[in-house]
Design an enzyme around this catalytic site. Structure first.
Site, PDB file in Angstrom:
ATOM      1  N   LYS A 207       0.861  -1.177   0.000  1.00 47.82           N
ATOM      2  CA  LYS A 207       0.000   0.000   0.000  1.00 47.82           C
ATOM      3  C   LYS A 207       0.897   1.226   0.000  1.00 47.82           C
ATOM      4  O   LYS A 207       1.696   1.424   0.913  1.00 47.82           O
ATOM      5  CB  LYS A 207      -0.892  -0.020   1.237  1.00 47.82           C
ATOM      6  CG  LYS A 207      -1.783   1.199   1.331  1.00 47.82           C
ATOM      7  CD  LYS A 207      -2.789   1.044   2.428  1.00 47.82           C
ATOM      8  CE  LYS A 207      -3.647   2.295   2.558  1.00 47.82           C
ATOM      9  NZ  LYS A 207      -4.629   2.158   3.636  1.00 47.82           N
ATOM     10  N   LYS A 261      -2.170  -1.491  -3.932  1.00 48.83           N
ATOM     11  CA  LYS A 261      -3.042  -0.328  -3.841  1.00 48.83           C
ATOM     12  C   LYS A 261      -2.239   0.953  -3.864  1.00 48.83           C
ATOM     13  O   LYS A 261      -1.216   1.002  -3.179  1.00 48.83           O
ATOM     14  CB  LYS A 261      -3.790  -0.463  -2.509  1.00 48.83           C
ATOM     15  CG  LYS A 261      -4.716   0.641  -2.162  1.00 48.83           C
ATOM     16  CD  LYS A 261      -5.363   0.319  -0.858  1.00 48.83           C
ATOM     17  CE  LYS A 261      -6.195   1.525  -0.499  1.00 48.83           C
ATOM     18  NZ  LYS A 261      -6.298   1.724   0.908  1.00 48.83           N
TER      19      LYS A 261
HETATM   20  C1  PBG Z   1      -7.249   3.375   5.487  1.00 52.42           C
HETATM   21  C2  PBG Z   1      -7.676   3.055   4.122  1.00 52.42           C
HETATM   22  C3  PBG Z   1      -7.557   3.942   3.062  1.00 52.42           C
HETATM   23  C4  PBG Z   1      -8.127   3.319   1.954  1.00 52.42           C
HETATM   24  C5  PBG Z   1      -8.558   2.049   2.342  1.00 52.42           C
HETATM   25  N1  PBG Z   1      -8.251   1.893   3.692  1.00 52.42           N
HETATM   26  C6  PBG Z   1      -7.058   5.341   3.041  1.00 52.42           C
HETATM   27  C7  PBG Z   1      -5.732   5.685   3.580  1.00 52.42           C
HETATM   28  O1  PBG Z   1      -4.857   4.835   3.775  1.00 52.42           O
HETATM   29  O2  PBG Z   1      -5.546   6.860   3.861  1.00 52.42           O
HETATM   30  C8  PBG Z   1      -8.238   3.973   0.613  1.00 52.42           C
HETATM   31  C9  PBG Z   1      -9.270   3.442  -0.326  1.00 52.42           C
HETATM   32  C10 PBG Z   1      -9.633   4.382  -1.425  1.00 52.42           C
HETATM   33  O3  PBG Z   1      -9.028   5.447  -1.614  1.00 52.42           O
HETATM   34  O4  PBG Z   1     -10.582   4.050  -2.161  1.00 52.42           O
HETATM   35  N2  PBG Z   1      -7.110   2.475   6.409  1.00 52.42           N
END
Ligand code: PBG
Length: 337
Positions: A207, A261
C-alpha cells in the site's frame, strides 16, 4: 478514387499478419486472453449510523454512504449480481473518535453491527472487514500517535483487538490496511487462539503513500482530521523491490491473499507480484481513480463507460485475481448480460 493506391511489397512478413485475427468480433472474442467476470469484482461500501439514510460523497459522484438497513439491501443486490464479497468501511460518528481509537474494538461499533446484520440476512456473500485506526481515531492516522510518531507495536495490539471483534461479528476476511510491521502475524495468532482458524486475512501488503486516497478520506470522515501524511508507514511510490518484500513477509506471517493499492498507477507491481508469488492478488481501484474517471467522463474528456471497462480489464491483464472497485455492482450487472 482510393482503390488503386500502390501497395507496399509485404513478402518479408512471411505470412504473419496480426490484424488477421482482429477482423471480426467472433475472432476477437476467440483470441481474447483474459476475462472480466462478476466474480472478479469486490465492492467497497461505506456505512453510516441511522436508518434509511444515504449521504452523498462530494468527491465520489455516484457513491453514497449507507445506513445498516440499506447496506443489507446493497448486499442482496451484490449477491444477486454475482459479486463474491463486500469490503466494508465505517464512517464513525465524530463523538466516538478518540486519540486511542478505542471504538475500533468496541464489539457494538458500527462496523460490527453492519457485519452481523449482513451475515444473518445475506449469509452467502463474503464480508471483508477493514482493520486500521484511521476510521476511529481523532487524528486520521492509521496508527496510534505519540509525540508525532506513529507507534508500531502498540498499534498492532489495538488492531488485534479490532480484528477479534470483527471476527466475532461475522467477518469472513480481515483486511489490515494500516501497513504496521507484524500485524498479519499478530492478527493470525489471535484469530487462531479464539477458534477463528477459518477467518482469512487479506493483507494490504503493498500500500503506497498515495494522493489517490483523497476522496475515500472524505467518505470515512478522516480527511479533515489528518495532519501530515502517512509516509512513515505506507510505501514510497518510487519503490518496487520493497513491495515484493512486503508481500513476502505478509505471506510468511499467514496472509491468505494480498492486495496492491492504488491500482492503475501500480500495474507494474501487480505484474511483478503475480510472477513472483503463488497467492491470490487483488488490486484496489481506489477512490481517486474512481473520481478521475467520473469527472473526466462528466467533462466530456473521455467516454466514461469505456474507461471503466478498460481500466478494470487492465487489472486482469496485469495479473490480478480480482479488483476492489466502486464500480462493482454496476459492472457485475453489465457483465452478466
Ligand atoms: C485506510 C484506508 C484507506 C483506503 C482504504 N483503507 C485510506 C488511507 O490509507 O488513507 C483507501 C481506499 C480508497 O481510496 O478508495 N485504512
Amino acid at each position: 478514387m482510393s482503390t488503386d493506391w500502390p501497395k507496399h511489397d509485404m513478402s518479408f512478413l512471411a505470412g504473419s499478419r496480426l490484424r488477421r485475427t482482429r477482423q471480426a468480433g467472433w475472432s476477437r472474442d476467440m483470441v481474447r486472453e483474459t476475462q472480466l467476470l462478476p466474480r472478479d469484482l469486490i465492492w467497497p461500501l461505506f456505512v453510516i449510523e441511522g436508518s434509511n439514510e444515504r449521504t452523498a460523497i462530494k468527491t465520489m459522484p455516484g457513491v453514497e454512504r449507507l445506513s445498516i438497513d440499506l447496506m443489507v439491501e446493497a448486499a442482496k443486490a451484490a449477491r444477486d449480481a454475482g459479486i463474491p464479497a463486500l469490503a466494508i468501511f465505517p464512517n464513525t460518528p465524530d463523538h466516538l473518535r478518540a486519540e486511542d481509537g478505542a471504538e475500533a474494538y468496541n464489539p457494538d461499533n458500527l462496523m460490527c453491527r453492519v457485519l452481523s446484520a449482513i451475515k444473518s440476512a445475506v449469509p452467502d456473500i463474503g464480508l471483508i472487514a477493514d482493520v486500521a485506526l484511521d476510521e476511529y481515531s481523532s487524528d486520521g492516522q492509521d496508527g496510534l500517535v505519540r509525540d508525532g510518531e506513529i507507534l508500531n507495536d502498540e498499534t498492532v495490539a489495538a488492531m488485534v483487538k479490532s480484528a477479534l471483534v470483527q471476527a466475532r461479528a461475522g467477518a469472513d476476511i480481515i483486511a489490515p490496511s494500516d501497513m504496521m510491521d507484524g500485524r498479519v502475524a499478530g492478527i493470525r495468532e489471535a484469530l487462531d487462539g479464539e477458534g477463528f482458524e477459518h477467518v482469512q486475512i487479506m493483507a494490504y501488503s503493498a500500500k503506497y503513500a498515495s494522493c489517490f486516497y483523497g476522496p475515500f478520506r472524505e467518505a470515512v470522515g478522516s480527511g479533515s482530521r489528518l495532519k501530515g501524511d502517512k509516509r512513515t508507514y505506507q510505501m514510497d511510490y518510487a519503490n518496487t523491490d520493497e513491495a515484493l518484500r512486503e508481500i513476502e513477509q505478509d505471506i510468511a506471517e499467514g496472509a491468505d491473499s494480498v492486495m496492491i493499492k492504488p491500482g492503475l498507477p501500480y500495474l507494474d507491481i501487480i505484474r511483478r507480484a503475480k510472477d513472483a508469488f503463488n497467492i491470490p492478488i487483488y488490486a484496489y481501484q481506489v477512490s481517486g481513480e474512481y473520481a478521475m474517471i467520473e469527472m473526466a467522463g462528466a467533462a466530456g474528456a473521455i467516454n466514461r463507460d469505456a474507461a471503466v471497462l478498460e481500466s478494470l480489464w487492465s487489472f486482469k491483464r496485469a495479473g490480478a485475481n480480482g479488483i476492489l472497485t466502486y464500480y462493482a455492482l454496476e459492472m457485475a450487472r453489465k457483465l452478466s448480460h
